[in-house]
Design an enzyme around this catalytic site. Structure first.
Site, PDB file in Angstrom:
ATOM      1  N   HIS A 130       0.833  -1.211   0.000  1.00  0.00           N
ATOM      2  CA  HIS A 130       0.000   0.000   0.000  1.00  0.00           C
ATOM      3  C   HIS A 130       0.866   1.258   0.000  1.00  0.00           C
ATOM      4  O   HIS A 130       0.851   2.058  -0.927  1.00  0.00           O
ATOM      5  CB  HIS A 130      -0.871   0.035   1.265  1.00  0.00           C
ATOM      6  CG  HIS A 130      -1.955  -0.985   1.329  1.00  0.00           C
ATOM      7  ND1 HIS A 130      -2.945  -1.098   0.383  1.00  0.00           N
ATOM      8  CD2 HIS A 130      -2.236  -1.925   2.258  1.00  0.00           C
ATOM      9  CE1 HIS A 130      -3.778  -2.061   0.730  1.00  0.00           C
ATOM     10  NE2 HIS A 130      -3.361  -2.583   1.863  1.00  0.00           N
TER      11      HIS A 130
HETATM   12  O1  RIB Z   1      -5.590   0.914   3.748  1.00  0.00           O
HETATM   13  C1  RIB Z   1      -4.203   0.781   3.774  1.00  0.00           C
HETATM   14  C2  RIB Z   1      -3.599   1.834   4.685  1.00  0.00           C
HETATM   15  O2  RIB Z   1      -4.076   1.603   6.008  1.00  0.00           O
HETATM   16  C3  RIB Z   1      -2.093   1.791   4.759  1.00  0.00           C
HETATM   17  O3  RIB Z   1      -1.598   3.094   4.900  1.00  0.00           O
HETATM   18  C4  RIB Z   1      -1.844   0.982   6.012  1.00  0.00           C
HETATM   19  O4  RIB Z   1      -0.612   1.302   6.598  1.00  0.00           O
HETATM   20  C5  RIB Z   1      -3.018   1.328   6.882  1.00  0.00           C
HETATM   21  O5  RIB Z   1      -2.753   2.455   7.614  1.00  0.00           O
END
Ligand code: RIB
Ligand code: CA
Length: 324
Positions: free
Chosen positions: A252
């Site tokens: 992500h």
């Molecule tokens: O949805 C993914 C996000 O949520 C990323 O930034 C992960 O680290 C969580 O914070």
């Protein structure tokens, strides 16, 4: 094309480490294409005390002697409450490895995160890119503190949101992504401010899967840093294997760093973006990309921002071969 660029990109990283945050920080701290100038922590994957400790320890682990500041401990509005993320990132936010992080030599920066952001942006107008991968509370507070920074930031890149492409909708509700849901008001303020925002949402981050074999390649590299990342991702992988059966993790937050180095790996779509603030769709990110709805809509008069709609995932993952 080589992802290496001649002039490193000055970045302030706003983060809630967080296991995938740690991978993003590894890229930002260790890839020669970046000049990481500061790290600011925000609540999210854990309480802000936890994410700040992790941000400091990780920054030291990756060999950067730069300011780290603590930021918001909760969302702009009290009524918002995020579900505990311990089942995803572990009680310590780093899958049980936080105690192995080095003790940072540098003291915590005394300024609140939003103040540090404003100070650094004002000192280098037109130069700094903000990469934000947690709830966007620190960025919203920075805008409230000094609205002029909107015109002085070079670019804002965020990991957050979901636009329903390729079946990628929400990860904390059927329509909402975690970073947005944690502070929808802050996200809406950041997306409607007069600065250029690139939104790297689940539509592309859930296409960028680091398989177990990719993660194992980190082992033995970076003077212990690669091993620690490998160990941290064991917890994260268990969560995603059980939920989605992907045999790895979603990159992500690293995707938000990657777009700066390999922009050609991403396809963008332009249009104003708003966040639903009430009702069952709270936290949903909605872009008016067709621009055919005229005036008087929630999107009218707001700046056009860029949403990532496609990614060449191998290009993103290959960046991890270029660090350590
Ligand atoms: O949805 C993914 C996000 O949520 C990323 O930034 C992960 O680290 C969580 O914070
Ligand atoms: Ca994060």
């Amino acid at each position: 094309m080589d992802s290496q660029i001649s002039s490193p990109i000055p970045v302030i990283f706003d983060t809630d480490p967080g296991i995938d945050d740690a991978l993003a920080l590894a890229l930002l701290a260790c890839h020669p294409g970046f000049d990481l100038v500061a790290v600011t922590a925000v609540f999210g994957n854990g309480p802000v005390e936890t994410t700040t400790r992790n941000a400091r320890g990780l920054t030291a682990l990756f060999g950067k002697d730069i300011p780290v500041a603590a930021g918001a401990s909760g969302p702009l509005l009290d009524k918002r409450r995020r579900k505990d993320a311990a089942h995803v990132h572990g009680d310590d936010g780093l899958g049980g490895v936080a105690a192995r992080l080095p003790e940072p030599a540098r003291a915590l920066d005394p300024r609140p995160a939003h103040q540090l952001i404003c100070d650094m942006v004002n000192a280098r107008p037109g130069e700094i890119t903000l990469v934000a991968v947690g709830p966007f509370t620190n960025l919203a507070l920075a805008l409230a503190h000094d609205a002029s920074i909107a015109g002085k930031v070079k670019r804002v890149v965020v990991m957050g949101g979901a636009f329903g492409l390729k079946g990628h909708a929400g990860n904390v509700s059927p329509v909402a992504e975690a970073n947005i849901m944690a502070d929808p008001e802050a996200a809406d303020q950041v997306f409607t401010a007069a600065w250029p925002v690139t939104i790297v949402g689940l539509d592309v981050t859930q296409e960028a899967i680091m398989r177990e074999a990719d993660l194992a390649k980190l082992r033995g590299r970076g003077d212990g840093a690669g091993e620690l990342l490998w160990l941290a991702t064991r917890h994260y992988q268990q969560f995603y294997d059980a939920r989605d059966g992907i045999g790895g993790i979603y990159a992500h937050d690293a995707s938000a760093a990657a777009i700066l180095l390999v922009p050609e790996a991403f396809t963008l779509r332009a249009g104003p973006v708003r966040v639903a603030l009430e009702g069952i769709a709270t936290g949903q990110t909605i872009q008016d990309w067709r621009n055919e709805h005229g005036t008087g809509t929630p999107w009218s008069g707001h700046p056009s921002q860029q949403v990532c709609v496609e990614v060449d995932a191998p290009r993103v993952l290959a960046l991890f071969d270029e660090i350590f």
